[in-house]
Scaffold this motif. Structure first.
Motif, PDB file in Angstrom:
ATOM      1  N   LEU A  65     -16.906  -1.073  11.921  1.00 20.82           N
ATOM      2  CA  LEU A  65     -15.582  -1.394  11.391  1.00 20.82           C
ATOM      3  C   LEU A  65     -14.540  -0.898  12.382  1.00 20.82           C
ATOM      4  O   LEU A  65     -14.587   0.257  12.813  1.00 20.82           O
ATOM      5  CB  LEU A  65     -15.361  -0.719  10.030  1.00 20.82           C
ATOM      6  N   ARG A  66     -13.597  -1.771  12.755  1.00 22.34           N
ATOM      7  CA  ARG A  66     -12.523  -1.407  13.691  1.00 22.34           C
ATOM      8  C   ARG A  66     -11.182  -1.641  13.005  1.00 22.34           C
ATOM      9  O   ARG A  66     -10.891  -2.757  12.572  1.00 22.34           O
ATOM     10  CB  ARG A  66     -12.604  -2.237  14.976  1.00 22.34           C
ATOM     11  N   LEU A  67     -10.403  -0.600  12.908  1.00 31.14           N
ATOM     12  CA  LEU A  67      -9.100  -0.647  12.247  1.00 31.14           C
ATOM     13  C   LEU A  67      -8.007  -0.458  13.293  1.00 31.14           C
ATOM     14  O   LEU A  67      -8.016   0.527  14.032  1.00 31.14           O
ATOM     15  CB  LEU A  67      -9.004   0.453  11.182  1.00 31.14           C
ATOM     16  N   GLU A  68      -7.080  -1.448  13.364  1.00 29.78           N
ATOM     17  CA  GLU A  68      -5.930  -1.372  14.262  1.00 29.78           C
ATOM     18  C   GLU A  68      -4.660  -1.256  13.421  1.00 29.78           C
ATOM     19  O   GLU A  68      -4.461  -2.025  12.482  1.00 29.78           O
ATOM     20  CB  GLU A  68      -5.844  -2.618  15.146  1.00 29.78           C
ATOM     21  N   VAL A  69      -3.832  -0.300  13.760  1.00 30.02           N
ATOM     22  CA  VAL A  69      -2.605  -0.014  13.004  1.00 30.02           C
ATOM     23  C   VAL A  69      -1.427  -0.065  13.973  1.00 30.02           C
ATOM     24  O   VAL A  69      -1.429   0.633  14.987  1.00 30.02           O
ATOM     25  CB  VAL A  69      -2.680   1.363  12.319  1.00 30.02           C
ATOM     26  N   GLU A  70      -0.433  -0.901  13.652  1.00 31.84           N
ATOM     27  CA  GLU A  70       0.799  -0.995  14.448  1.00 31.84           C
ATOM     28  C   GLU A  70       1.980  -0.588  13.577  1.00 31.84           C
ATOM     29  O   GLU A  70       2.114  -1.047  12.440  1.00 31.84           O
ATOM     30  CB  GLU A  70       0.992  -2.414  14.980  1.00 31.84           C
ATOM     31  N   ALA A  71       2.851   0.294  14.108  1.00 33.26           N
ATOM     32  CA  ALA A  71       3.983   0.820  13.340  1.00 33.26           C
ATOM     33  C   ALA A  71       5.257   0.041  13.666  1.00 33.26           C
ATOM     34  O   ALA A  71       5.530  -0.266  14.824  1.00 33.26           O
ATOM     35  CB  ALA A  71       4.194   2.299  13.643  1.00 33.26           C
TER      36      ALA A  71
ATOM     37  N   HIS B  12       9.009   4.912  12.530  1.00 29.90           N
ATOM     38  CA  HIS B  12       8.305   6.187  12.450  1.00 29.90           C
ATOM     39  C   HIS B  12       7.611   6.283  11.087  1.00 29.90           C
ATOM     40  O   HIS B  12       8.239   6.128  10.051  1.00 29.90           O
ATOM     41  CB  HIS B  12       9.290   7.346  12.614  1.00 29.90           C
ATOM     42  N   VAL B  13       6.309   6.554  11.121  1.00 27.51           N
ATOM     43  CA  VAL B  13       5.549   6.585   9.869  1.00 27.51           C
ATOM     44  C   VAL B  13       4.405   7.583  10.016  1.00 27.51           C
ATOM     45  O   VAL B  13       3.800   7.717  11.085  1.00 27.51           O
ATOM     46  CB  VAL B  13       5.010   5.174   9.514  1.00 27.51           C
ATOM     47  N   TRP B  14       4.133   8.302   8.931  1.00 21.92           N
ATOM     48  CA  TRP B  14       3.035   9.265   8.899  1.00 21.92           C
ATOM     49  C   TRP B  14       1.780   8.578   8.379  1.00 21.92           C
ATOM     50  O   TRP B  14       1.820   7.836   7.398  1.00 21.92           O
ATOM     51  CB  TRP B  14       3.405  10.426   7.979  1.00 21.92           C
ATOM     52  N   VAL B  15       0.638   8.806   9.057  1.00 23.36           N
ATOM     53  CA  VAL B  15      -0.642   8.239   8.621  1.00 23.36           C
ATOM     54  C   VAL B  15      -1.727   9.310   8.731  1.00 23.36           C
ATOM     55  O   VAL B  15      -1.622  10.264   9.508  1.00 23.36           O
ATOM     56  CB  VAL B  15      -1.055   7.005   9.459  1.00 23.36           C
ATOM     57  N   ARG B  16      -2.778   9.107   7.918  1.00 29.28           N
ATOM     58  CA  ARG B  16      -3.983   9.929   7.998  1.00 29.28           C
ATOM     59  C   ARG B  16      -5.168   8.984   7.928  1.00 29.28           C
ATOM     60  O   ARG B  16      -5.231   8.112   7.058  1.00 29.28           O
ATOM     61  CB  ARG B  16      -4.022  10.948   6.865  1.00 29.28           C
TER      62      ARG B  16
ATOM     63  N   GLY C  55       6.495   0.476  17.361  1.00 28.57           N
ATOM     64  CA  GLY C  55       5.902  -0.291  18.445  1.00 28.57           C
ATOM     65  C   GLY C  55       4.584   0.255  18.944  1.00 28.57           C
ATOM     66  O   GLY C  55       3.929  -0.381  19.767  1.00 28.57           O
ATOM     67  N   GLU C  56       4.155   1.400  18.472  1.00 26.73           N
ATOM     68  CA  GLU C  56       2.897   2.005  18.906  1.00 26.73           C
ATOM     69  C   GLU C  56       1.727   1.457  18.092  1.00 26.73           C
ATOM     70  O   GLU C  56       1.840   1.254  16.894  1.00 26.73           O
ATOM     71  CB  GLU C  56       2.970   3.524  18.743  1.00 26.73           C
ATOM     72  N   THR C  57       0.615   1.182  18.777  1.00 28.88           N
ATOM     73  CA  THR C  57      -0.599   0.669  18.134  1.00 28.88           C
ATOM     74  C   THR C  57      -1.736   1.648  18.377  1.00 28.88           C
ATOM     75  O   THR C  57      -1.943   2.094  19.502  1.00 28.88           O
ATOM     76  CB  THR C  57      -0.984  -0.710  18.687  1.00 28.88           C
ATOM     77  N   ARG C  58      -2.465   1.975  17.325  1.00 26.84           N
ATOM     78  CA  ARG C  58      -3.636   2.851  17.421  1.00 26.84           C
ATOM     79  C   ARG C  58      -4.826   2.175  16.758  1.00 26.84           C
ATOM     80  O   ARG C  58      -4.644   1.328  15.878  1.00 26.84           O
ATOM     81  CB  ARG C  58      -3.370   4.214  16.770  1.00 26.84           C
ATOM     82  N   ALA C  59      -6.030   2.543  17.192  1.00 32.97           N
ATOM     83  CA  ALA C  59      -7.245   1.913  16.661  1.00 32.97           C
ATOM     84  C   ALA C  59      -8.316   2.983  16.447  1.00 32.97           C
ATOM     85  O   ALA C  59      -8.390   3.959  17.204  1.00 32.97           O
ATOM     86  CB  ALA C  59      -7.758   0.830  17.611  1.00 32.97           C
ATOM     87  N   TRP C  60      -9.123   2.782  15.409  1.00 35.05           N
ATOM     88  CA  TRP C  60     -10.236   3.671  15.096  1.00 35.05           C
ATOM     89  C   TRP C  60     -11.433   2.812  14.688  1.00 35.05           C
ATOM     90  O   TRP C  60     -11.280   1.694  14.191  1.00 35.05           O
ATOM     91  CB  TRP C  60      -9.880   4.624  13.954  1.00 35.05           C
ATOM     92  N   GLU C  61     -12.655   3.372  14.875  1.00 39.14           N
ATOM     93  CA  GLU C  61     -13.884   2.675  14.510  1.00 39.14           C
ATOM     94  C   GLU C  61     -14.747   3.573  13.629  1.00 39.14           C
ATOM     95  O   GLU C  61     -14.681   4.810  13.718  1.00 39.14           O
ATOM     96  CB  GLU C  61     -14.666   2.263  15.761  1.00 39.14           C
ATOM     97  N   ALA C  62     -15.548   2.929  12.800  1.00 41.16           N
ATOM     98  CA  ALA C  62     -16.464   3.656  11.921  1.00 41.16           C
ATOM     99  C   ALA C  62     -17.698   2.792  11.697  1.00 41.16           C
ATOM    100  O   ALA C  62     -17.670   1.566  11.870  1.00 41.16           O
ATOM    101  CB  ALA C  62     -15.798   4.004  10.591  1.00 41.16           C
TER     102      ALA C  62
ATOM    103  N   GLY D  22       2.667   7.397   4.121  1.00 41.35           N
ATOM    104  CA  GLY D  22       3.806   7.688   3.262  1.00 41.35           C
ATOM    105  C   GLY D  22       4.832   6.579   3.224  1.00 41.35           C
ATOM    106  O   GLY D  22       5.830   6.684   2.518  1.00 41.35           O
ATOM    107  N   ASN D  23       4.613   5.475   3.984  1.00 35.66           N
ATOM    108  CA  ASN D  23       5.552   4.340   3.991  1.00 35.66           C
ATOM    109  C   ASN D  23       4.755   3.085   4.289  1.00 35.66           C
ATOM    110  O   ASN D  23       4.585   2.694   5.444  1.00 35.66           O
ATOM    111  CB  ASN D  23       6.651   4.559   5.031  1.00 35.66           C
ATOM    112  N   ALA D  24       4.225   2.445   3.255  1.00 41.49           N
ATOM    113  CA  ALA D  24       3.290   1.329   3.433  1.00 41.49           C
ATOM    114  C   ALA D  24       3.923   0.160   4.165  1.00 41.49           C
ATOM    115  O   ALA D  24       3.247  -0.547   4.916  1.00 41.49           O
ATOM    116  CB  ALA D  24       2.754   0.870   2.071  1.00 41.49           C
ATOM    117  N   ALA D  25       5.218  -0.088   3.957  1.00 41.52           N
ATOM    118  CA  ALA D  25       5.847  -1.264   4.574  1.00 41.52           C
ATOM    119  C   ALA D  25       6.041  -1.109   6.073  1.00 41.52           C
ATOM    120  O   ALA D  25       6.354  -2.091   6.757  1.00 41.52           O
ATOM    121  CB  ALA D  25       7.198  -1.528   3.908  1.00 41.52           C
ATOM    122  N   ALA D  26       5.860   0.092   6.620  1.00 38.61           N
ATOM    123  CA  ALA D  26       6.092   0.317   8.049  1.00 38.61           C
ATOM    124  C   ALA D  26       4.867   0.016   8.890  1.00 38.61           C
ATOM    125  O   ALA D  26       4.922   0.161  10.107  1.00 38.61           O
ATOM    126  CB  ALA D  26       6.528   1.764   8.278  1.00 38.61           C
ATOM    127  N   LEU D  27       3.767  -0.442   8.289  1.00 40.17           N
ATOM    128  CA  LEU D  27       2.512  -0.641   9.016  1.00 40.17           C
ATOM    129  C   LEU D  27       2.067  -2.091   8.964  1.00 40.17           C
ATOM    130  O   LEU D  27       2.206  -2.759   7.943  1.00 40.17           O
ATOM    131  CB  LEU D  27       1.399   0.241   8.438  1.00 40.17           C
TER     132      LEU D  27
END
Length: 236
Positions: free
Chosen positions: A161-167, A170-174, A190-197, A206-211
């Motif tokens: 599973l690969r999850l890509e998140v673009e903001a 400013h938004v807090w995520v865990r 404008g920052e994009t991060r990705a994780w795999e599992a 804490g701000n669902a609409a920002a992602l």
């Protein structure tokens, strides 16, 4: 003392950590740090900032009315962030592309080569003897031979599973991957991060609409509204 200094001094005087304050007030640690550092742009909205400040001040035993009065004066002086500007289609058209390939020159060379080959074939047909025509192939009657029908292939499921998140702001995520905490903090606009599992991914924000979220390259729908605290889980 400023608002943030009063909050930090009251917490440290009571010997409390930010983790204990988070558990007691149910306010994310990143928002508590933003209040103490007066980084109010990190908070989801001015309304959230005012509510968090009232709850935190009340828990610390401070004069919440006085702090809110200071906040109201400060909020009026903070300029609103300028709206993000989206480039028009004409500006996008000015982005330099790849160098053009000389298709016309190649087309001319191809036509000339075909013409030369045609002339060579015409000359050979005039000088070489004509061969006798081949007899027609015998017609086979009977049942038609049917080859094995192709077996439709099954689309291979992705191995991970690969999850890509673009903001968008400013938004807090865990993020937890297969039950392990792999990231916790702020993502900038404008920052994009990705994780795999291997089996499961879990996202808290804490701000669902920002992602904007994509799972294995496929966009997911909106996670929630602005300022909404959301937990989302994906598994195989």
């Amino acid at each position: 003392m400023s608002i943030g200094e009063q909050l930090r001094a009251a917490r440290e005087a009571r010997g409390l950590s930010l983790e204990e304050a988070e558990a007691a007030t149910r306010i994310k640690r990143v928002y508590l740090e933003a209040l103490e550092n007066e980084a109010f742009s990190v908070l989801p909205s001015p309304a959230h900032a005012r509510g968090f400040l009232r709850r935190y001040a009340r828990w610390l035993g401070l004069d919440e009315a006085a702090l809110l009065a200071d906040w109201d004066g400060m909020a009026a002086a903070i300029p609103s962030a300028p709206p993000s500007r989206v480039p028009s289609m004409f500006e996008l058209a000015r982005i330099p592309g790849r160098p053009t390939f000389p298709w016309r020159s190649l087309a001319g060379v191809g036509v000339a080569a075909l013409l030369i080959l045609s002339l060579i074939g015409l000359a050979r047909s005039r000088w070489l003897p004509r061969s006798a025509p081949l007899p027609p192939a015998p017609t086979v009657t009977g049942a038609a031979v049917v080859g094995p029908s192709p077996t439709p292939g099954l689309a291979a499921a992705p191995s991970t599973l690969r999850l890509e998140v673009e903001a968008n702001e400013h938004v807090w995520v865990r993020i937890r991957a297969d039950g392990q905490l792999v990231y916790q903090g702020l993502i900038r606009p404008g920052e994009t991060r990705a994780w795999e599992a291997q089996s499961a991914l879990e996202l808290d924000t804490g701000n669902a609409a920002a992602l904007q979220v994509r799972l294995n390259g496929r966009p997911e729908g909106p996670l929630g509204g602005r300022g909404e605290i959301v937990r989302k889980r994906w598994s195989r």
